[in-house]
Design a protein around this motif. Structure first.
Motif, PDB file in Angstrom:
ATOM      1  N   THR A 129      38.685 -19.162 -20.894  1.00  0.00           N
ATOM      2  CA  THR A 129      39.711 -19.687 -20.350  1.00  0.00           C
ATOM      3  C   THR A 129      40.602 -20.320 -21.175  1.00  0.00           C
ATOM      4  O   THR A 129      41.927 -20.719 -20.613  1.00  0.00           O
ATOM      5  CB  THR A 129      39.211 -20.502 -19.065  1.00  0.00           C
ATOM      6  OG1 THR A 129      38.414 -21.551 -19.714  1.00  0.00           O
ATOM      7  CG2 THR A 129      38.341 -19.834 -18.111  1.00  0.00           C
ATOM      8  N   GLN A 130      40.301 -20.420 -22.538  1.00  0.00           N
ATOM      9  CA  GLN A 130      41.105 -20.994 -23.408  1.00  0.00           C
ATOM     10  C   GLN A 130      41.344 -20.127 -24.587  1.00  0.00           C
ATOM     11  O   GLN A 130      40.319 -19.332 -25.086  1.00  0.00           O
ATOM     12  CB  GLN A 130      40.252 -22.232 -23.787  1.00  0.00           C
ATOM     13  CG  GLN A 130      40.249 -23.283 -22.813  1.00  0.00           C
ATOM     14  CD  GLN A 130      39.588 -24.763 -23.396  1.00  0.00           C
ATOM     15  OE1 GLN A 130      38.354 -24.415 -23.934  1.00  0.00           O
ATOM     16  NE2 GLN A 130      40.339 -25.801 -22.989  1.00  0.00           N
ATOM     17  N   THR A 136      38.556 -24.572 -29.798  1.00  0.00           N
ATOM     18  CA  THR A 136      37.758 -25.255 -30.921  1.00  0.00           C
ATOM     19  C   THR A 136      37.906 -26.684 -31.058  1.00  0.00           C
ATOM     20  O   THR A 136      37.132 -27.508 -31.181  1.00  0.00           O
ATOM     21  CB  THR A 136      38.500 -24.669 -32.356  1.00  0.00           C
ATOM     22  OG1 THR A 136      38.078 -23.364 -32.407  1.00  0.00           O
ATOM     23  CG2 THR A 136      37.960 -25.284 -33.618  1.00  0.00           C
ATOM     24  N   LEU A 137      38.986 -27.231 -30.518  1.00  0.00           N
ATOM     25  CA  LEU A 137      39.425 -28.683 -30.322  1.00  0.00           C
ATOM     26  C   LEU A 137      38.523 -29.168 -29.383  1.00  0.00           C
ATOM     27  O   LEU A 137      38.131 -30.339 -29.657  1.00  0.00           O
ATOM     28  CB  LEU A 137      40.916 -28.658 -30.126  1.00  0.00           C
ATOM     29  CG  LEU A 137      41.873 -28.569 -31.320  1.00  0.00           C
ATOM     30  CD1 LEU A 137      43.358 -28.878 -30.357  1.00  0.00           C
ATOM     31  CD2 LEU A 137      41.790 -29.727 -32.181  1.00  0.00           C
ATOM     32  N   GLU A 139      35.406 -28.276 -28.679  1.00  0.00           N
ATOM     33  CA  GLU A 139      34.294 -28.230 -29.168  1.00  0.00           C
ATOM     34  C   GLU A 139      34.137 -29.438 -30.213  1.00  0.00           C
ATOM     35  O   GLU A 139      33.127 -30.126 -30.358  1.00  0.00           O
ATOM     36  CB  GLU A 139      33.857 -26.951 -29.910  1.00  0.00           C
ATOM     37  CG  GLU A 139      33.621 -25.783 -28.851  1.00  0.00           C
ATOM     38  CD  GLU A 139      33.313 -24.485 -29.525  1.00  0.00           C
ATOM     39  OE1 GLU A 139      33.221 -24.306 -30.606  1.00  0.00           O
ATOM     40  OE2 GLU A 139      32.907 -23.680 -28.554  1.00  0.00           O
ATOM     41  N   ILE A 140      35.105 -29.706 -31.042  1.00  0.00           N
ATOM     42  CA  ILE A 140      35.165 -30.780 -31.940  1.00  0.00           C
ATOM     43  C   ILE A 140      35.005 -32.222 -30.932  1.00  0.00           C
ATOM     44  O   ILE A 140      34.270 -32.855 -31.517  1.00  0.00           O
ATOM     45  CB  ILE A 140      36.349 -30.833 -32.770  1.00  0.00           C
ATOM     46  CG1 ILE A 140      36.310 -29.597 -33.993  1.00  0.00           C
ATOM     47  CG2 ILE A 140      36.489 -31.896 -33.483  1.00  0.00           C
ATOM     48  CD1 ILE A 140      37.657 -29.337 -34.511  1.00  0.00           C
ATOM     49  N   ARG A 141      35.903 -32.322 -30.141  1.00  0.00           N
ATOM     50  CA  ARG A 141      35.947 -33.425 -29.377  1.00  0.00           C
ATOM     51  C   ARG A 141      34.449 -33.765 -28.675  1.00  0.00           C
ATOM     52  O   ARG A 141      33.941 -34.802 -28.717  1.00  0.00           O
ATOM     53  CB  ARG A 141      36.921 -33.402 -28.057  1.00  0.00           C
ATOM     54  CG  ARG A 141      38.082 -33.777 -28.561  1.00  0.00           C
ATOM     55  CD  ARG A 141      39.169 -33.722 -27.346  1.00  0.00           C
ATOM     56  NE  ARG A 141      40.579 -33.551 -27.705  1.00  0.00           N
ATOM     57  CZ  ARG A 141      40.912 -32.496 -27.297  1.00  0.00           C
ATOM     58  NH1 ARG A 141      40.306 -31.419 -26.639  1.00  0.00           N
ATOM     59  NH2 ARG A 141      42.068 -31.901 -27.703  1.00  0.00           N
ATOM     60  N   GLU A 142      33.830 -32.585 -28.339  1.00  0.00           N
ATOM     61  CA  GLU A 142      32.613 -32.659 -27.480  1.00  0.00           C
ATOM     62  C   GLU A 142      31.490 -33.066 -28.677  1.00  0.00           C
ATOM     63  O   GLU A 142      30.570 -34.092 -28.276  1.00  0.00           O
ATOM     64  CB  GLU A 142      32.030 -31.432 -27.108  1.00  0.00           C
ATOM     65  CG  GLU A 142      30.927 -31.229 -26.234  1.00  0.00           C
ATOM     66  CD  GLU A 142      30.650 -29.817 -25.620  1.00  0.00           C
ATOM     67  OE1 GLU A 142      29.536 -29.464 -26.023  1.00  0.00           O
ATOM     68  OE2 GLU A 142      31.775 -29.334 -24.954  1.00  0.00           O
ATOM     69  N   LYS A 143      31.646 -32.792 -29.586  1.00  0.00           N
ATOM     70  CA  LYS A 143      30.541 -33.225 -30.955  1.00  0.00           C
ATOM     71  C   LYS A 143      31.008 -34.485 -31.176  1.00  0.00           C
ATOM     72  O   LYS A 143      29.915 -35.219 -31.565  1.00  0.00           O
ATOM     73  CB  LYS A 143      30.891 -32.214 -32.195  1.00  0.00           C
ATOM     74  CG  LYS A 143      29.792 -32.097 -33.079  1.00  0.00           C
ATOM     75  CD  LYS A 143      30.138 -31.112 -34.318  1.00  0.00           C
ATOM     76  CE  LYS A 143      29.215 -30.001 -34.599  1.00  0.00           C
ATOM     77  NZ  LYS A 143      29.407 -29.297 -35.548  1.00  0.00           N
ATOM     78  N   GLN A 144      32.095 -35.112 -31.140  1.00  0.00           N
ATOM     79  CA  GLN A 144      32.497 -36.299 -31.613  1.00  0.00           C
ATOM     80  C   GLN A 144      32.029 -37.415 -30.801  1.00  0.00           C
ATOM     81  O   GLN A 144      31.479 -38.366 -30.899  1.00  0.00           O
ATOM     82  CB  GLN A 144      33.902 -36.443 -32.059  1.00  0.00           C
ATOM     83  CG  GLN A 144      34.176 -35.909 -33.240  1.00  0.00           C
ATOM     84  CD  GLN A 144      35.839 -35.839 -33.488  1.00  0.00           C
ATOM     85  OE1 GLN A 144      36.477 -36.106 -32.528  1.00  0.00           O
ATOM     86  NE2 GLN A 144      36.214 -35.848 -34.619  1.00  0.00           N
TER      87      GLN A 144
END
Length: 146
Positions: A129-130, A136-137, A139-144
């Motif tokens: 859906t993205q 990618t952004l 996933e980076i936010r989720e990781k942080q």
């Protein structure tokens, strides 16, 4: 490894050849929509067959073992199967949402920024859906966030 995973869930896993765009073809044209509808329908059908197989397997294999270890093993196997089917149920819901987007001609566009997701990405993950950048952004936010 990543290529192997893509092959097991994309068009090739259902015997559907990857889409070859005609030069100058508009993104998400009628033939492209038909191509992705066939992938999504095949995927959903495959998952529904697995659900039926699980139900029949559990009915056929259900036994009241006198040995507690045998009973525990069977319950463990059934629990694992049910967990797998639950994940597949969620996937069927995503497939239904993608089919609805196809009906509304919204399929293939990023829900975050509105750009084209891309044919190859959709071939590998038809329920995407993205676009790759927004995903990618996320996933980076989720990781942080932990």
């Amino acid at each position: 490894m990543a290529q192997k995973k893509a092959d097991t869930q994309g068009a090739k896993s259902f015997g559907i050849e990857p889409y070859k765009s005609a030069k100058g073809e508009e993104y998400m044209s009628d033939p492209q929509e038909a191509h992705f509808r066939s992938i999504l329908d095949a995927w959903k059908s495959n998952l529904m067959q697995e659900v039926d197989r699980t139900v029949h397997h559990m009915q056929d294999e259900a036994a009241n073992f006198p040995d507690p270890n045998d009973r525990a093993t069977q319950e463990s196997e059934f629990s694992l199967e049910l967990r797998t089917r639950d994940r597949e149920r969620k996937l069927i819901k995503k497939i239904d949402e993608a089919l609805e987007k196809l009906d509304n001609h919204d399929y293939g566009f990023c829900e975050s920024c509105g750009v084209e997701i891309g044919i190859r990405r959709l071939e590998a993950r038809p329920t995407a859906t993205q676009c790759i950048d927004c995903k990618t952004l996320d996933e980076i936010r989720e990781k942080q966030m932990g």
